[in-house]
Design a protein around this motif. Structure first.
Motif, mmCIF file in Angstrom:
data_model
loop_
_atom_site.group_PDB
_atom_site.id
_atom_site.type_symbol
_atom_site.label_atom_id
_atom_site.label_comp_id
_atom_site.label_asym_id
_atom_site.label_seq_id
_atom_site.Cartn_x
_atom_site.Cartn_y
_atom_site.Cartn_z
ATOM 1 N N LEU A 1 0.826 -1.206 0.000
ATOM 2 C CA LEU A 1 0.000 0.000 0.000
ATOM 3 C C LEU A 1 0.859 1.254 0.000
ATOM 4 C CD1 LEU A 1 -2.689 -1.184 2.547
ATOM 5 C CD2 LEU A 1 -3.133 -0.546 0.182
ATOM 6 N N ASP A 2 1.946 1.213 0.755
ATOM 7 C CA ASP A 2 2.835 2.373 0.785
ATOM 8 C C ASP A 2 3.461 2.600 -0.583
ATOM 9 O OD1 ASP A 2 2.203 2.800 3.358
ATOM 10 O OD2 ASP A 2 4.127 2.186 4.208
ATOM 11 N N ALA A 3 3.832 1.498 -1.227
ATOM 12 C CA ALA A 3 4.405 1.610 -2.577
ATOM 13 C C ALA A 3 3.361 2.204 -3.516
ATOM 14 C CB ALA A 3 4.860 0.249 -3.071
ATOM 15 N N GLU A 4 2.106 1.739 -3.376
ATOM 16 C CA GLU A 4 1.033 2.236 -4.223
ATOM 17 C C GLU A 4 0.819 3.732 -3.999
ATOM 18 O OE1 GLU A 4 -3.646 1.210 -4.976
ATOM 19 O OE2 GLU A 4 -2.386 -0.269 -3.984
ATOM 20 N N ALA A 5 0.792 4.144 -2.741
ATOM 21 C CA ALA A 5 0.612 5.556 -2.430
ATOM 22 C C ALA A 5 1.753 6.378 -3.031
ATOM 23 C CB ALA A 5 0.550 5.758 -0.912
ATOM 24 N N ASP A 6 2.942 5.828 -3.001
ATOM 25 C CA ASP A 6 4.105 6.511 -3.568
ATOM 26 C C ASP A 6 4.002 6.640 -5.078
ATOM 27 O OD1 ASP A 6 5.432 7.178 -1.379
ATOM 28 O OD2 ASP A 6 7.039 5.707 -1.548
ATOM 29 N N VAL A 7 3.592 5.533 -5.718
ATOM 30 C CA VAL A 7 3.467 5.538 -7.173
ATOM 31 C C VAL A 7 2.450 6.579 -7.612
ATOM 32 C CG1 VAL A 7 2.648 4.200 -9.147
ATOM 33 C CG2 VAL A 7 4.208 3.156 -7.505
ATOM 34 N N LYS A 8 1.323 6.625 -6.879
ATOM 35 C CA LYS A 8 0.279 7.595 -7.195
ATOM 36 C C LYS A 8 0.806 9.019 -7.036
ATOM 37 C CE LYS A 8 -2.783 4.732 -8.307
ATOM 38 N NZ LYS A 8 -3.098 3.708 -7.332
ATOM 39 N N ASN A 9 1.574 9.203 -6.018
ATOM 40 C CA ASN A 9 2.173 10.493 -5.743
ATOM 41 C C ASN A 9 3.032 10.940 -6.928
ATOM 42 O OD1 ASN A 9 2.702 12.726 -4.265
ATOM 43 N ND2 ASN A 9 4.102 11.732 -2.815
ATOM 44 N N TRP A 10 3.845 10.020 -7.375
ATOM 45 C CA TRP A 10 4.740 10.297 -8.470
ATOM 46 C C TRP A 10 3.966 10.589 -9.743
ATOM 47 C CZ3 TRP A 10 5.455 7.363 -12.983
ATOM 48 C CH2 TRP A 10 6.563 7.744 -13.768
ATOM 49 N N ARG A 11 2.911 9.757 -9.990
ATOM 50 C CA ARG A 11 2.111 9.918 -11.198
ATOM 51 C C ARG A 11 1.352 11.238 -11.187
ATOM 52 N NH1 ARG A 11 -1.820 5.401 -11.916
ATOM 53 N NH2 ARG A 11 -0.524 3.573 -11.751
ATOM 54 N N GLU A 12 0.835 11.571 -10.032
ATOM 55 C CA GLU A 12 0.086 12.807 -9.894
ATOM 56 C C GLU A 12 0.956 13.993 -10.298
ATOM 57 O OE1 GLU A 12 -2.636 15.080 -6.565
ATOM 58 O OE2 GLU A 12 -1.297 13.449 -6.005
ATOM 59 N N GLY A 13 2.213 13.942 -9.880
ATOM 60 C CA GLY A 13 3.143 14.992 -10.248
ATOM 61 C C GLY A 13 3.348 15.051 -11.754
ATOM 62 N N GLY A 14 3.171 13.891 -12.402
ATOM 63 C CA GLY A 14 3.394 13.804 -13.840
ATOM 64 C C GLY A 14 2.259 14.375 -14.668
ATOM 65 N N PHE A 15 1.022 14.328 -14.117
ATOM 66 C CA PHE A 15 -0.125 14.881 -14.838
ATOM 67 C C PHE A 15 -0.276 16.344 -14.482
ATOM 68 C CE2 PHE A 15 -1.723 10.407 -14.455
ATOM 69 C CZ PHE A 15 -1.685 10.125 -15.798
ATOM 70 N N ASP A 16 0.020 17.220 -15.417
ATOM 71 C CA ASP A 16 -0.084 18.621 -15.020
ATOM 72 C C ASP A 16 -1.270 19.335 -15.654
ATOM 73 O OD1 ASP A 16 2.922 19.412 -16.955
ATOM 74 O OD2 ASP A 16 1.012 18.478 -17.473
ATOM 75 N N GLU B 1 -7.135 7.813 -5.001
ATOM 76 C CA GLU B 1 -6.573 6.471 -4.849
ATOM 77 C C GLU B 1 -5.405 6.461 -3.872
ATOM 78 O OE1 GLU B 1 -5.775 4.533 -8.646
ATOM 79 O OE2 GLU B 1 -7.596 5.474 -9.387
ATOM 80 N N ARG B 2 -4.631 7.525 -3.911
ATOM 81 C CA ARG B 2 -3.502 7.598 -2.984
ATOM 82 C C ARG B 2 -4.012 7.672 -1.551
ATOM 83 N NH1 ARG B 2 -0.909 12.545 -3.912
ATOM 84 N NH2 ARG B 2 -1.648 13.306 -1.917
ATOM 85 N N GLU B 3 -5.073 8.501 -1.356
ATOM 86 C CA GLU B 3 -5.627 8.615 -0.007
ATOM 87 C C GLU B 3 -6.209 7.291 0.467
ATOM 88 O OE1 GLU B 3 -8.268 11.984 -0.021
ATOM 89 O OE2 GLU B 3 -6.552 13.272 -0.466
ATOM 90 N N THR B 4 -6.857 6.565 -0.458
ATOM 91 C CA THR B 4 -7.395 5.255 -0.095
ATOM 92 C C THR B 4 -6.270 4.323 0.322
ATOM 93 O OG1 THR B 4 -9.160 5.571 -1.692
ATOM 94 C CG2 THR B 4 -8.812 3.337 -0.913
#
Ligand SMILES: [Zn+2]
Length: 125
Positions: A33-48, A60-63
């Protein structure tokens, strides 16, 4: 003294095995779950330029984070139960000091309150 433990040794061993197995699986979940939250974090930064994408990624990251927090809380309850086993107080209600019903411990090996105290807890008195 270990002999004062109200809980039979063979059942104690069984509960300990269950707790250790659940602990292992929760640690795996938390890592995932922590890895997932991290991945989402990274992806979110990618979508501008797409707020919808960013919004759902953040949801999804919050979930993932809240599931991870929940698993962590369970882990600390399991660690507590294992400590109580070592201390010889496992199976004793933390509030009234009575024996916790064995059936309750089978269903919830890390329970800290007997049925009566738990019920009182839930009704607020
Ligand atoms: Zn109690």
């Amino acid at each position: 003294m270990a002999s004062e433990n109200p809980y039979p040794q063979d059942q104690l061993d069984e509960r300990r095995r269950e707790l250790l197995a659940e602990r292992q699986s929760l640690i795996g979940q938390v890592e995932g779950l922590d890895a997932e939250a991290d991945v989402k974090n990274w992806r979110e930064g990618g979508f501008d330029d797409d707020p919808a994408d960013a919004g759902s990624a953040s949801f999804e990251r919050e979930t993932a984070q809240s599931l991870s927090n929940h698993a962590r809380r369970l882990l600390s309850q399991i660690d507590d139960a294992l400590r109580r086993m070592d201390a010889g107080t496992y199976g004793t209600c933390e509030r009234c000091g009575n024996e916790i019903e064995p059936a309750r411990l089978e269903a919830l090996p890390y329970a800290t309150l007997c049925m009566d105290c738990k019920r009182r807890d839930e009704t607020g008195r």
